[in-house]
Design a protein around this motif. Structure first.
Motif, PDB file in Angstrom:
ATOM      1  N   MET A  51       0.820  -1.205   0.000  1.00 22.92           N
ATOM      2  CA  MET A  51       0.000   0.000   0.000  1.00 22.92           C
ATOM      3  C   MET A  51       0.858   1.262   0.000  1.00 22.92           C
ATOM      4  N   VAL A  52       1.939   1.268   0.776  1.00 19.78           N
ATOM      5  CA  VAL A  52       2.813   2.444   0.797  1.00 19.78           C
ATOM      6  C   VAL A  52       3.459   2.643  -0.568  1.00 19.78           C
ATOM      7  N   GLY A  53       3.909   1.546  -1.193  1.00 20.40           N
ATOM      8  CA  GLY A  53       4.488   1.669  -2.531  1.00 20.40           C
ATOM      9  C   GLY A  53       3.475   2.170  -3.541  1.00 20.40           C
ATOM     10  N   TYR A  54       2.247   1.672  -3.428  1.00 18.82           N
ATOM     11  CA  TYR A  54       1.188   2.110  -4.338  1.00 18.82           C
ATOM     12  C   TYR A  54       0.907   3.600  -4.138  1.00 18.82           C
ATOM     13  N   ALA A  55       0.770   4.030  -2.894  1.00 17.22           N
ATOM     14  CA  ALA A  55       0.462   5.431  -2.610  1.00 17.22           C
ATOM     15  C   ALA A  55       1.579   6.346  -3.108  1.00 17.22           C
ATOM     16  N   PHE A  56       2.823   5.925  -2.947  1.00 20.36           N
ATOM     17  CA  PHE A  56       3.961   6.731  -3.407  1.00 20.36           C
ATOM     18  C   PHE A  56       3.917   6.906  -4.922  1.00 20.36           C
ATOM     19  N   THR A  57       3.489   5.872  -5.630  1.00 23.56           N
ATOM     20  CA  THR A  57       3.466   5.894  -7.096  1.00 23.56           C
ATOM     21  C   THR A  57       2.266   6.660  -7.644  1.00 23.56           C
ATOM     22  N   HIS A  58       1.118   6.573  -6.966  1.00 26.67           N
ATOM     23  CA  HIS A  58      -0.129   7.063  -7.552  1.00 26.67           C
ATOM     24  C   HIS A  58      -0.737   8.289  -6.870  1.00 26.67           C
ATOM     25  N   CYS A  59      -0.241   8.697  -5.701  1.00 29.13           N
ATOM     26  CA  CYS A  59      -0.860   9.807  -4.960  1.00 29.13           C
ATOM     27  C   CYS A  59       0.142  10.937  -4.760  1.00 29.13           C
ATOM     28  N   PRO A  60      -0.080  12.107  -5.355  1.00 24.40           N
ATOM     29  CA  PRO A  60       0.861  13.227  -5.210  1.00 24.40           C
ATOM     30  C   PRO A  60       1.161  13.580  -3.758  1.00 24.40           C
ATOM     31  N   TYR A  61       0.147  13.490  -2.897  1.00 23.84           N
ATOM     32  CA  TYR A  61       0.354  13.841  -1.488  1.00 23.84           C
ATOM     33  C   TYR A  61       1.437  12.969  -0.871  1.00 23.84           C
TER      34      TYR A  61
END
Length: 445
Positions: A51-61
């Motif tokens: 989830m952290v890797g996904y958020a880093f890749t897909h969420c600007p925040y």
């Protein structure tokens, strides 16, 4: 017969029609609950990293926040995870667009706006797979209380849904099989009508706001009603106090299953049939208990509850300070499930307000409905210092207008009646409790 048909015929057909995978997720969760804690913890860690890797890749925040923390989106251990900044409700309010995943268009996400236990209006998004997984987790925990697919239910809930279409009516008849007691209007008349509905339909499970079930139990006790005997009671949405639990169990002669969750991440924890603490929903949520300085709390130490959603890719919430307090546990439950325990939630309690006729209004339902329906209200607290006077303390944002003010006055007047004076007081901030939380309804009448 109807219960069997609902579970084995209508539910599968409805799932097939909707293309739903809830049954699949429920089977997986029903199996995983019996894994040992070490295995569950390892699976949880893998989902945290993903989830952290996904958020880093897909969420600007998260790209900005993780980069500022010296992280590249790849967690190499729990210490890396603990370096991540926590997320507040204010962060969500100010960065909603940047928190959403670029993989989804906003129109393809499900939206929820909640007032929550603090009275702060918050808007969150989640993807459809996340919704089905959350539903399955709730179904698993409800089974611990004696519920099953097709079981008839009595819901003690504010602003209950109205089956106003043919599809909704058919669904409630064949699948949901639910009767309601609206917590916006609990009085002797509504309770007697509820008893009549119960005697006609014979629900097996009661589900609802914790304090609302307690109020219903008080009415039934006073009215001498002794033939409402559910097989299970599921209390949620408010903190369940032990004196309330004792009265509920005395009146209904049935154990209460305490469930804890929120709109933002779904189910967080729930008691099993042993009632020896609340099992954490380790499959879908990572729960941390942090002291005010950010350190991990010791077992049995009251601390801030911080959650990481492991299934919502539409709007990942990582290390989210939910605003509640709780007590972690190092015990194992005698039920044999490997899901870790928390001892209890300590920071959730809602007050009821009163009408002049003696009927009660659930503050959580009224505040939540108002925050959701009226634009421009950032926070609201209802204070009733006299039976015929209610003051709404409102923190406005830029969307608040004269129309918002008129709608709010009319809404409160309709709820409390023409004999109650409604005062709207605009304030820059709401006073906090000693734990740094807000009470959304205070009744001193």
């Amino acid at each position: 017969m109807m219960t069997w048909l609902s579970k084995h015929v209508f539910f599968p057909l409805w799932e097939m029609k909707d293309g739903s995978r809830r049954a699949k997720y429920l089977r997986e969760l029903s199996s995983s609950q019996w894994l040992d804690t070490k295995t569950l913890r390892q699976r949880q860690w893998e989902r945290v990293r993903e989830m952290v890797g996904y958020a880093f890749t897909h969420c600007p925040y998260y790209q900005d926040r993780l980069t500022s923390a010296g992280l590249d989106g790849v967690l190499r251990g729990w210490e890396d995870f603990r370096r991540l900044p926590t997320l507040s409700k204010l962060d969500i309010r100010q960065n909603g667009d940047r928190l959403r995943s670029l993989e989804f268009q906003q129109k393809d996400l499900l939206e929820a706006k909640t007032g929550g236990s603090t009275g702060v209006a918050l808007q969150v998004y989640f993807d459809s797979q996340c919704q089905e997984m959350r539903n399955a987790a709730a179904m698993r925990s409800d089974q611990w209380a004696g519920w099953d697919i097709g079981t008839s239910v009595a819901a003690i809930w504010g602003n209950p849904p109205i089956a106003d279409t043919l599809k909704a009516k058919v669904r409630n008849l064949l699948l949901d099989r639910t009767i309601y007691l609206d917590t916006m209007e609990i009085n002797e008349g509504s309770v007697r009508r509820f008893v009549g509905d119960w005697q006609r339909t014979k629900p097996r499970v009661i589900f609802g706001h914790s304090h609302s079930i307690y109020v219903l139990a008080m009415y039934l006790h006073r009215l001498g009603v002794e033939d409402i005997r559910p097989r299970g009671i599921i209390s949620t949405s408010m903190m369940l106090l032990e004196p309330e639990r004792r009265l509920i169990e005395k009146v209904f002669r049935c154990p209460v299953t305490n469930r804890y969750g929120c709109e933002e991440v779904g189910l967080i924890a729930c008691e099993c049939e042993q009632h020896e603490g609340l099992h954490l929903n380790m499959d879908h949520v990572l729960v941390e208990f942090l002291t005010d300085d950010g350190a991990e709390a010791a077992p049995n130490e009251e601390a801030n509850i911080v959650v990481t959603d492991l299934v919502n890719r539409g709007m990942p919430l990582i290390r989210y300070r939910i605003g509640d307090m709780g007590v972690p546990s190092d015990r194992m439950c005698p039920c044999g499930r490997g899901l870790q325990l928390m001892e209890r939630v300590t920071g959730r309690q809602a007050d009821f307000l009163k009408r002049p006729d003696g009927s009660l209004v659930a503050g959580v339902s009224l505040v939540e409905r108002t925050l959701t329906a009226i634009p421009g209200i950032e926070q609201m607290q209802l204070v009733q210092d006299a039976l015929h006077h209610v003051c709404a303390k409102v923190v406005r944002d830029e969307n608040f207008s004269e129309a918002s003010n008129l709608t709010l006055c009319n809404e409160l007047q309709a709820v409390f009646g023409a004999d109650v004076a409604i005062e709207i007081q605009f304030v820059p901030v709401l006073e906090q409790t000693r734990r740094g939380k807000y009470r959304f309804a205070i009744c001193n009448a």
